[in-house]
Motif scaffolding. Structure first.
Motif, PDB file in Angstrom:
ATOM      1  N   ALA A   1     -16.389 -73.074  24.753  1.00  0.00           N
ATOM      2  CA  ALA A   1     -15.243 -72.285  23.926  1.00  0.00           C
ATOM      3  C   ALA A   1     -15.491 -70.790  24.173  1.00  0.00           C
ATOM      4  CB  ALA A   1     -15.180 -72.745  22.642  1.00  0.00           C
ATOM      5  N   GLU A   2     -16.541 -70.365  24.061  1.00  0.00           N
ATOM      6  CA  GLU A   2     -17.078 -69.004  24.103  1.00  0.00           C
ATOM      7  C   GLU A   2     -16.995 -68.365  25.424  1.00  0.00           C
ATOM      8  OE1 GLU A   2     -16.801 -67.724  21.370  1.00  0.00           O
ATOM      9  OE2 GLU A   2     -18.683 -66.528  21.302  1.00  0.00           O
ATOM     10  N   ILE A   3     -17.400 -69.282  26.386  1.00  0.00           N
ATOM     11  CA  ILE A   3     -17.035 -69.164  27.968  1.00  0.00           C
ATOM     12  C   ILE A   3     -15.725 -68.683  28.183  1.00  0.00           C
ATOM     13  CG2 ILE A   3     -17.346 -69.890  30.407  1.00  0.00           C
ATOM     14  CD1 ILE A   3     -19.951 -71.349  29.704  1.00  0.00           C
ATOM     15  N   ILE A   4     -14.982 -69.681  27.810  1.00  0.00           N
ATOM     16  CA  ILE A   4     -13.451 -69.676  27.969  1.00  0.00           C
ATOM     17  C   ILE A   4     -12.880 -68.301  27.423  1.00  0.00           C
ATOM     18  CG2 ILE A   4     -11.100 -70.760  27.527  1.00  0.00           C
ATOM     19  CD1 ILE A   4     -12.296 -73.469  28.336  1.00  0.00           C
ATOM     20  N   ARG A   5     -13.301 -68.110  25.777  1.00  0.00           N
ATOM     21  CA  ARG A   5     -12.753 -66.872  25.202  1.00  0.00           C
ATOM     22  C   ARG A   5     -13.169 -65.491  25.991  1.00  0.00           C
ATOM     23  NH1 ARG A   5     -15.388 -63.211  22.491  1.00  0.00           N
ATOM     24  NH2 ARG A   5     -17.111 -64.085  22.794  1.00  0.00           N
ATOM     25  N   SER A   6     -14.405 -65.802  26.384  1.00  0.00           N
ATOM     26  CA  SER A   6     -14.664 -64.454  27.237  1.00  0.00           C
ATOM     27  C   SER A   6     -14.108 -64.469  28.516  1.00  0.00           C
ATOM     28  CB  SER A   6     -16.274 -64.495  27.362  1.00  0.00           C
ATOM     29  OG  SER A   6     -16.525 -65.454  28.431  1.00  0.00           O
ATOM     30  N   GLY A   7     -13.565 -65.344  29.102  1.00  0.00           N
ATOM     31  CA  GLY A   7     -12.917 -65.440  30.503  1.00  0.00           C
ATOM     32  C   GLY A   7     -11.492 -64.959  30.072  1.00  0.00           C
ATOM     33  N   ILE A   8     -10.964 -65.564  28.987  1.00  0.00           N
ATOM     34  CA  ILE A   8      -9.475 -64.996  28.814  1.00  0.00           C
ATOM     35  C   ILE A   8      -9.464 -63.544  28.316  1.00  0.00           C
ATOM     36  CG2 ILE A   8      -7.617 -65.339  27.116  1.00  0.00           C
ATOM     37  CD1 ILE A   8      -8.257 -68.541  26.990  1.00  0.00           C
ATOM     38  N   GLN A   9     -10.451 -63.120  27.630  1.00  0.00           N
ATOM     39  CA  GLN A   9     -10.206 -61.607  27.152  1.00  0.00           C
ATOM     40  C   GLN A   9     -10.711 -60.667  28.232  1.00  0.00           C
ATOM     41  OE1 GLN A   9     -12.819 -61.806  23.733  1.00  0.00           O
ATOM     42  NE2 GLN A   9     -11.289 -62.019  22.519  1.00  0.00           N
ATOM     43  N   SER A  10     -11.483 -61.433  29.380  1.00  0.00           N
ATOM     44  CA  SER A  10     -11.686 -60.395  30.605  1.00  0.00           C
ATOM     45  C   SER A  10     -10.372 -59.941  31.474  1.00  0.00           C
ATOM     46  CB  SER A  10     -12.787 -61.004  31.357  1.00  0.00           C
ATOM     47  OG  SER A  10     -12.236 -61.989  32.166  1.00  0.00           O
ATOM     48  N   ILE A  11      -9.236 -60.958  31.132  1.00  0.00           N
ATOM     49  CA  ILE A  11      -8.088 -60.630  31.976  1.00  0.00           C
ATOM     50  C   ILE A  11      -7.369 -59.630  31.442  1.00  0.00           C
ATOM     51  CG2 ILE A  11      -6.039 -61.888  32.855  1.00  0.00           C
ATOM     52  CD1 ILE A  11      -8.555 -63.089  33.794  1.00  0.00           C
ATOM     53  N   HIS A  12      -6.819 -58.699  32.039  1.00  0.00           N
ATOM     54  CA  HIS A  12      -6.325 -57.470  31.513  1.00  0.00           C
ATOM     55  C   HIS A  12      -5.221 -57.842  30.775  1.00  0.00           C
ATOM     56  CE1 HIS A  12      -4.112 -53.699  31.914  1.00  0.00           C
ATOM     57  NE2 HIS A  12      -5.257 -53.091  31.872  1.00  0.00           N
TER      58      HIS A  12
END
Lengths: 249, 316
Positions: free
Chosen positions: B202-213
């Motif tokens: 979940a944390e990996i996916i959250r950071s992945g989504i938030q890294s998208i502009h």
């Protein structure tokens, strides 16, 4: 079909925008845009012109006032905002192409998913639009393989693929190298000639002078002047506008 | 400027260090008088001993068709047991046999307990992985949701899971939740692993989504896509690509963490290793073998992820 068609397609009335941090970005901005009209919005940075443009497809919510697009009130909770957005195209300063898709796929995605068009139909329309923006040869390239000007032209094609009735341009040439500004403005100019209703936020005064039907000057969240390009550039009466034009021209 | 290294020399140094470590292991085993018995290991991987076919009940044997069929007539007059496939015959016509006696033998090879353990580890890891991904995806989305209930729920879940040891969670899942919901040990083990790994994913996916502009979401929404469409077609494919490296690390962790389910008596690779040590008295060989098998699993996984990464890199 001429009877009783409302000539105005965008009617913004007393639009207010106050951010949660207290910043008063828009102060009772009212603007009416008629069908087929090109309105250029200019003003110093931070004047609220981009914010105002973004309220027109509700990427930015409003704190007060009302906006009607083709008679539909955006502030009405019953309004399906996705449907409005499908009919109002937007081009961004930083292109915002989808980097994991090729240029053509960028153009095809929304027609297929939102308008539920078949892949063939979307592809045919997509190829047509790529030809129109002069990028037939590059349509299978990924955005990262295209120059800024080419990316922005793909972004215009992507917005046009939804067959919008209005196109919003948010400083479309500000992120471009100077030599690429022309190719993007050319596409926009030919679009204006075809009768597309356009609201353009830009610093390109030449474009405003040549293409605009009306030019709007915003400062500090207020709409200060609204006039024809001739009066706007040649006989400015407002002191704030005079000062601004003195700086940019 | 990068310093120029004499590559051949330093590769030799690397090999020399490896050889030194290997020799060190060998010499230290000598110093404690350890006798290496590697020949005992293969039978626990693949068993080629003939397999016994035993009598299911007490009875009398009848042979027929030139010894091609064995029929066992039970003493209590029930249906006879008929055996047609075998390679070695252990009984004669008219023999009286008791339940559990070997009637015949099969020549075919069988996989041994360590291999069974490997299969169990693979199975439990794969099933947990699927559920962990589902849990992680929805928790990650809830974590960035504007809805405070969803957001707080996911934060609570993530903090709760990350703040407690997996071993304790496995016990809670097996002894408490497993008892209440009547879960078998496999389900309890999978559930514990999936819930544990899901929090990290979940944390990996959250950071992945938030890294998208944020402009990507705006562009998608400006085209009329709703939130779900924008996520599925625009944001998640990009986030997925970016999160592959940390995701691979998490998958490898999952395979390794799966060894902990042996505490609730699931015979995975680790527990199989322990059992084989008890019967072979060859702990060094067995644990080295087990370690190697884990390495094969995790190595294969990171190889596959690397392949996938290369394939997705086409648009860069």
């Amino acid at each position: 079909m001429t009877e009783h068609i409302d000539p105005s397609i965008i009617v913004a009335k007393d639009v207010d925008k106050i951010y949660p941090n207290g910043c008063h970005a828009l102060k009772e901005v009212s603007l009416t845009v008629n069908r087929g009209e090109v309105v250029v919005v200019v003003g110093p940075s931070g004047s609220g012109k981009s914010t105002f443009l973004r309220t027109l497809n509700q990427l930015e919510t409003t704190s007060g006032g009302s906006i009607r697009i083709d008679g539909v009130c955006l502030q009405d909770p019953k309004t399906d905002i996705n449907q409005i957005r499908a009919e109002v195209g937007m081009v961004f300063q930083s292109f915002n192409l989808f980097p994991h898709k090729t240029a053509l796929e960028n153009v095809m995605l929304a027609p297929m998913k939102v308008l539920k068009k078949s892949r063939d139909e979307a592809e045919q329309k997509g190829k047509e639009l790529m030809l129109k923006v002069g990028l037939s040869e590059r349509m299978h390239s990924f955005p990262s393989q295209l120059s800024g000007g080419q990316q922005q032209r793909v972004a215009i094609a992507r917005a046009l693929a939804m067959m919008p009735m209005i196109m919003l341009f948010d400083e479309p040439t500000s992120a471009l190298d100077p030599e690429m500004v022309g190719e993007v403005l050319d596409v926009m100019q030919s679009l204006a000639k075809e009768g597309m209703t356009m609201v353009v936020v830009t610093h390109e005064m030449g474009f405003a002078r040549e293409v605009a039907d009306r030019v709007v000057f915003m400062e500090d969240g207020e709409l200060v002047v609204e006039d024809t390009p001739e009066n706007f550039f040649n006989n400015p009466t407002n002191t704030r506008l005079k000062k601004f034009l003195g700086q940019v021209l | 400027m990068d310093k120029q290294y004499n590559n051949a020399f330093w590769h030799l140094v690397f090999v020399a260090i490896l050889i030194t470590i290997g020799t060190g292991v060998y010499l230290s085993s000598k110093s404690i008088d350890y006798t290496w018995r590697w020949e005992r290991i293969p039978q626990y991987l693949i068993n080629t001993e003939p397999q016994d076919i035993t009598a299911p009940f007490d009875g009398t044997v009848e042979l027929s068709d030139n010894d091609k069929t064995v029929t066992l007539i039970p003493d209590n007059g029930e249906d006879p047991f008929v055996l047609k496939q075998f390679d070695i015959l252990n009984v004669d016509d008219g023999d009286i046999v008791f339940e559990g006696d070997a009637l015949a033998g099969l020549d075919n090879w069988q996989i041994g307990p360590i291999t069974w353990g490997l299969v169990m580890t693979l199975k439990i890891s794969m099933v947990s992985l699927v559920f962990a991904l589902i849990i992680g995806l929805f928790t990650g989305l809830a974590r960035i949701s504007a809805n405070p209930a969803l957001r707080n729920l996911s934060i609570t879940y993530i903090e709760l899971i990350r703040g407690t040891p997996l071993l304790v969670q496995i016990f809670i899942f097996y002894f408490f939740i497993g008892t209440v919901l009547e879960l078998d040990r496999f389900t309890a083990g999978v559930a514990a692993l999936a819930v544990f790994t899901g929090a990290y994913i979940a944390e990996i996916i959250r950071s992945g989504i938030q890294s998208i502009h944020p402009g990507q979401m705006e562009a998608a929404r400006s085209l009329g896509m709703n939130y779900v469409q924008a996520m599925v077609y625009v944001i998640l494919p990009q986030a997925f690509k970016r999160t592959l490296p940390p995701m691979a690390g998490q998958f490898i962790n999952l395979i390794k963490d799966s060894s902990l389910v042996s505490v609730i008596a699931i015979t995975d690779l680790s527990k199989a290793g322990r059992e084989v040590v008890n019967s072979t008295f060859a702990p060094f060989e067995v644990w080295f073998t087990v370690a190697l098998l884990y390495l094969v699993l995790t190595g294969a996984l990171s190889w596959m992820v690397q392949k996938l990464e290369k394939r997705l890199a086409a648009s860069d």
